[in-house]
Design an enzyme around this catalytic site. Structure first.
Site, PDB file in Angstrom:
ATOM      1  N   ASP A 105       0.811  -1.217   0.000  1.00 24.22           N
ATOM      2  CA  ASP A 105       0.000   0.000   0.000  1.00 24.22           C
ATOM      3  C   ASP A 105       0.846   1.269   0.000  1.00 24.22           C
ATOM      4  OD1 ASP A 105      -2.105  -1.736   0.188  1.00 24.22           O
ATOM      5  OD2 ASP A 105      -2.995  -0.827   1.968  1.00 24.22           O
TER       6      ASP A 105
ATOM      7  N   HIS B 196      -4.951   9.543   0.532  1.00 25.29           N
ATOM      8  CA  HIS B 196      -4.975   8.690   1.726  1.00 25.29           C
ATOM      9  C   HIS B 196      -5.750   9.320   2.885  1.00 25.29           C
ATOM     10  CE1 HIS B 196      -3.481   5.804   4.737  1.00 25.29           C
ATOM     11  NE2 HIS B 196      -3.108   5.055   3.700  1.00 25.29           N
TER      12      HIS B 196
ATOM     13  N   HIS C  45       3.683  -2.386   3.093  1.00 28.66           N
ATOM     14  CA  HIS C  45       3.712  -1.031   2.532  1.00 28.66           C
ATOM     15  C   HIS C  45       5.007  -0.815   1.773  1.00 28.66           C
ATOM     16  CE1 HIS C  45       0.787  -0.813   5.828  1.00 28.66           C
ATOM     17  NE2 HIS C  45       0.230   0.194   5.170  1.00 28.66           N
TER      18      HIS C  45
END
Length: 285
Positions: free
Chosen positions: A105, A160, A250
């Site tokens: 992510d 985000h 991530h």
């Protein structure tokens, strides 16, 4: 002229008449008649005689004539696929065998994403990248590489935000704008969506479906964003590995060097244990 000479002379004149008729017929067959203006002959094309029966249709332009036979004979257009509006995100993947999905992510980030892509390519593995639109702006080449190497790119909004605190209009802009830049850089619109922080609500599911995306969450959270140490990240993946599991890591949003090193450690172990690292298939209503 004697009586004996008469038949021969008649025969000669008949041959001349027949020859002249044949020549006229040939000229008519070629569509040409000769007239004279002054001293120079002029060739003219006669208008065709009307055909018997109903009058012919007016001549059409060549392009229309060429296209007309093709009209109506192509394959029927497929009905657009309708994405199901879900009430909860998908947490696992279905299918036979020991399948697992690796997801990353918040990227792409030029400092870490290339190293993750290098490791995946080394082991011939496909993964999913849930990208933020604002991160794509300066890293479109990384999305092009993801496309070239067979990875799946999903929508992780533009900036985000916490979606549950946004209006419907703002939420749609965050998602749709990201869809647009993914299509521009990756080559097609995303089929998957992941809400930042895992914060979903009914509007997020509805808008995702309207944009043609299914919601995907995760089964194992490595918590790598807390930088717990490479060994801890590896242990969390190792202990949670099971068929159908979706792993969350991530590749941006902070120092992700531990995530890069952890992938190099746990990926070959998963493959040696018989896991098939794959990407999920879409399911339509």
């Amino acid at each position: 002229m004697t009586k004996d000479q008469l038949p021969a002379r008649l025969f000669t004149r008949r041959r001349a008449l027949l020859a002249g008729a044949a020549a006229a017929g040939a000229a008519g067959g070629a569509g040409l008649f000769t007239s004279f203006t002054g001293d120079e002959p002029v060739l003219r094309t006669p208008a065709p005689a009307p055909a018997a029966g109903p009058q012919a249709r007016p001549a059409r332009k060549p392009s229309a004539y060429r296209l007309e036979p093709l009209m109506g004979y192509g394959p029927p257009k497929a009905a657009p696929r309708r994405t199901l509006v879900r009430r909860a995100p998908l947490l696992r993947v279905s299918g036979r065998g020991r399948r697992m999905v690796l997801t990353f992510d918040d990227g792409p980030d030029a400092r870490y994403t290339p190293y993750i892509l290098d490791t995946l390519r080394e082991y011939d593995v496909r993964a999913m990248f849930f990208v933020c639109g604002e991160m794509v702006v300066d890293n479109k080449d990384l999305l092009a590489r993801m496309a070239d190497e067979g990875h799946v790119v999903g929508n992780h909004t533009w900036s985000h935000p916490l979606l549950t605190r946004l209006s419907r209009g703002r939420m749609r802009r965050e998602m749709e704008r990201t869809c647009d830049i993914i299509e521009e850089s990756y080559g097609e619109r995303p089929a998957w969506f992941r809400a930042p922080y895992g914060a979903w609500n009914r509007t997020a599911f509805q808008l995702g479906a309207e944009l043609g995306m299914d919601p995907l969450a995760w089964t194992i959270d490595t918590l790598d964003w807390t930088t717990p140490g490479t060994g801890t990240i590896v242990g969390r993946v190792r202990d949670g590995a099971a068929p159908g599991v979706v792993v969350l890591s991530h590749d941006a949003g902070g120092d992700r060097s531990q995530s890069v090193r952890a992938l190099r450690a746990y990926l070959p172990r998963l493959l040696d244990a018989g896991y098939h690292i794959t990407v999920p298939e879409r399911h339509y209503a």
